[in-house]
Motif scaffolding. Sequence first.
Motif, PDB file in Angstrom:
ATOM      1  N   ALA A  51     -11.292   3.485  -7.189  1.00 46.85           N
ATOM      2  CA  ALA A  51     -10.730   2.172  -7.521  1.00 46.85           C
ATOM      3  C   ALA A  51     -11.826   1.225  -7.994  1.00 46.85           C
ATOM      4  O   ALA A  51     -11.642   0.460  -8.950  1.00 46.85           O
ATOM      5  CB  ALA A  51     -10.008   1.589  -6.315  1.00 46.85           C
ATOM      6  N   TYR A  54      -5.923   3.863  -9.684  1.00 45.53           N
ATOM      7  CA  TYR A  54      -6.279   3.520  -8.299  1.00 45.53           C
ATOM      8  C   TYR A  54      -6.498   2.017  -8.152  1.00 45.53           C
ATOM      9  O   TYR A  54      -6.004   1.386  -7.215  1.00 45.53           O
ATOM     10  CB  TYR A  54      -7.541   4.265  -7.873  1.00 45.53           C
ATOM     11  N   TYR A  55      -7.246   1.438  -9.051  1.00 49.31           N
ATOM     12  CA  TYR A  55      -7.564   0.008  -8.957  1.00 49.31           C
ATOM     13  C   TYR A  55      -6.300  -0.842  -9.070  1.00 49.31           C
ATOM     14  O   TYR A  55      -6.195  -1.904  -8.436  1.00 49.31           O
ATOM     15  CB  TYR A  55      -8.555  -0.385 -10.044  1.00 49.31           C
ATOM     16  N   ARG A  82       0.799  -1.213   0.000  1.00 50.21           N
ATOM     17  CA  ARG A  82       0.000   0.000   0.000  1.00 50.21           C
ATOM     18  C   ARG A  82       0.838   1.272   0.000  1.00 50.21           C
ATOM     19  O   ARG A  82       0.435   2.286  -0.579  1.00 50.21           O
ATOM     20  CB  ARG A  82      -0.927   0.004   1.227  1.00 50.21           C
ATOM     21  N   ARG A  90       2.385   7.721  -3.125  1.00 50.96           N
ATOM     22  CA  ARG A  90       1.245   6.951  -3.613  1.00 50.96           C
ATOM     23  C   ARG A  90      -0.042   7.390  -2.918  1.00 50.96           C
ATOM     24  O   ARG A  90      -0.022   7.744  -1.732  1.00 50.96           O
ATOM     25  CB  ARG A  90       1.489   5.463  -3.407  1.00 50.96           C
ATOM     26  N   ASP A 150      -3.217   0.025  -8.123  1.00 50.69           N
ATOM     27  CA  ASP A 150      -2.183   0.462  -7.176  1.00 50.69           C
ATOM     28  C   ASP A 150      -1.088   1.259  -7.864  1.00 50.69           C
ATOM     29  O   ASP A 150       0.100   1.126  -7.555  1.00 50.69           O
ATOM     30  CB  ASP A 150      -1.564  -0.741  -6.449  1.00 50.69           C
ATOM     31  N   TYR A 166      -4.599   6.738  -2.768  1.00 50.72           N
ATOM     32  CA  TYR A 166      -5.631   5.726  -3.021  1.00 50.72           C
ATOM     33  C   TYR A 166      -7.005   6.288  -2.695  1.00 50.72           C
ATOM     34  O   TYR A 166      -7.179   7.018  -1.720  1.00 50.72           O
ATOM     35  CB  TYR A 166      -5.372   4.480  -2.166  1.00 50.72           C
ATOM     36  N   ASP A 167      -7.962   5.941  -3.536  1.00 54.12           N
ATOM     37  CA  ASP A 167      -9.369   6.311  -3.321  1.00 54.12           C
ATOM     38  C   ASP A 167     -10.191   5.062  -3.622  1.00 54.12           C
ATOM     39  O   ASP A 167     -10.246   4.607  -4.779  1.00 54.12           O
ATOM     40  CB  ASP A 167      -9.762   7.461  -4.249  1.00 54.12           C
ATOM     41  N   ALA A 168     -10.821   4.493  -2.601  1.00 51.73           N
ATOM     42  CA  ALA A 168     -11.523   3.219  -2.762  1.00 51.73           C
ATOM     43  C   ALA A 168     -12.660   3.316  -3.765  1.00 51.73           C
ATOM     44  O   ALA A 168     -12.875   2.399  -4.576  1.00 51.73           O
ATOM     45  CB  ALA A 168     -12.043   2.750  -1.405  1.00 51.73           C
TER      46      ALA A 168
END
Length: 505
Positions: free
Chosen positions: A354, A377-378, A85, A347, A380, A349-351
């Motif tokens: 994603a 996002y999906y 992550r 890095r 990584d 991330y946005d769920a």
Amino acid sequence: MRKSIWLFALLAAVGAVPGAKAQQPPVQTVGVELRGDTMVYRTVNVPHRRHGALRGRAWAGYSHTPWSPEQRLFALSKLWMEVRRNFAYMDRFGVERWDSLYRSMIVPVQQARNDVEFYRQLEGLCARLQNEQTFIRHSRDFPQSAVRFEDGWLLRLMDVGGHVVVSEVSRDKAQLMPPGSEILAVDGRPVEAWLGEVMTRVSASTDRVRRRLAVEQMLLDMVGSPHEVTFRRPDGSQACVRLVNARPEAGERIACTALPGHGWDELHEDFRVTWYPGDVACLKIGSFRPGRVFRAFHDAFPGVKNRARALIIDLRWNERGSSRMAAEFLSHLTRDTLLRGAVWRTRIYDAALASWGSDATPADTVGNARVKLAYEYYNDAAFSEPERSAYRFPRSREVLEVPTVILVNDATGSAAECFLALAASQPHMSTVGTPTSGCAGTVALYELLPGLQCGICTQEVRFSDGKEFVGLGIAPDVTVEDTLDDIRAGRDAALEKALELLGVE
């Protein structure tokens, strides 16, 4: 389970005896268990050591509860998750490759014979990432040593041009194994074969640094482990000694003899000013941490400013600190009020995004920025927008701008490399030595188990022009390599070259 809980409670009660005010017990974790889906930590008070021994007979056999197979698997999984992550260079290493390594470790970590073997397995896994700022460390009481041995031995080693050399040794052993002696074999194995195994567990950003750190840790082992070390003295004669790993006594200081300029304390000195002919000042800066180093520089600067016609800034072995403090130092060595340094990103991330990118293909991202971001996002692969480090300083500050040579080596890293990135735009500055460590970036620490942590590099850092140096090192303007003959003779070839460039004969 209840029996062991009562045992630790009894031990805690025995330790809390009257008259022990100076022995305030620290809390230490002695067990972990899984209750349903919750990890539960239990602790017990353990007294401080007094005169090198634990107080009271009840504490004589105290040790941390070994990590169970389930706990090891939990630690491995958390390490895998946090690296996947957060690691800034995962796009280069490869998510699938990291997942494959994780799967290959599931059985070995549960079958490890003891905590030390398990710890070394995690070290080896982190080493595969080839980043000095992504590592494993522990705070448990593993009885190990790397430089201290029985019978009064203290031994430090260094790498010089592919030779493993004794840099420092106990003074009363120096006649047997003088500084400058070369290690040839350990336990009958050629030193290169021995080093090759150690290097598989070393987290480093370049092969050069990996070898240096492996040499320093070459004899790291459990207390009581014997090793037969074959060496060659500077006069050409050979001998073999038996070294048994031991731990230093509390407050112990052993008088040592070192190669000129290569004693541990001298190499890692915080700050020092040395004058050379022609009013050339050499400033040894051991770190860019806030506090005493900058205070020492601040106190010495007026005298240096009034006298120095040229400067040498020695950043060799400078591996710690903050980029802000590096900029603060440099601000006194240039009239520029705006210093532009490295560019970094991290890095993100946005769920929700994603999930929207789960069905996207590379072709769908062409000409569609939102789909492209969701796809990243999906997979990584999403990063923050690059940010440039920039620092402003008042014109009223004290400044000394004179011809300056910066000394660097493979132990010049982190904030010191940020210093070099800032200095790259200064026409009156040049660098001499060997490529730096290539390990700049911010570290995030995560607890895997009580007493076991991992550090993960979370920033991708580049020069302001986009040129990479992490994983490569910053090449100096003039490369100067130490030779074994130079080291034994007490010559500092890089310093001599710097003085030559500044016109000092």
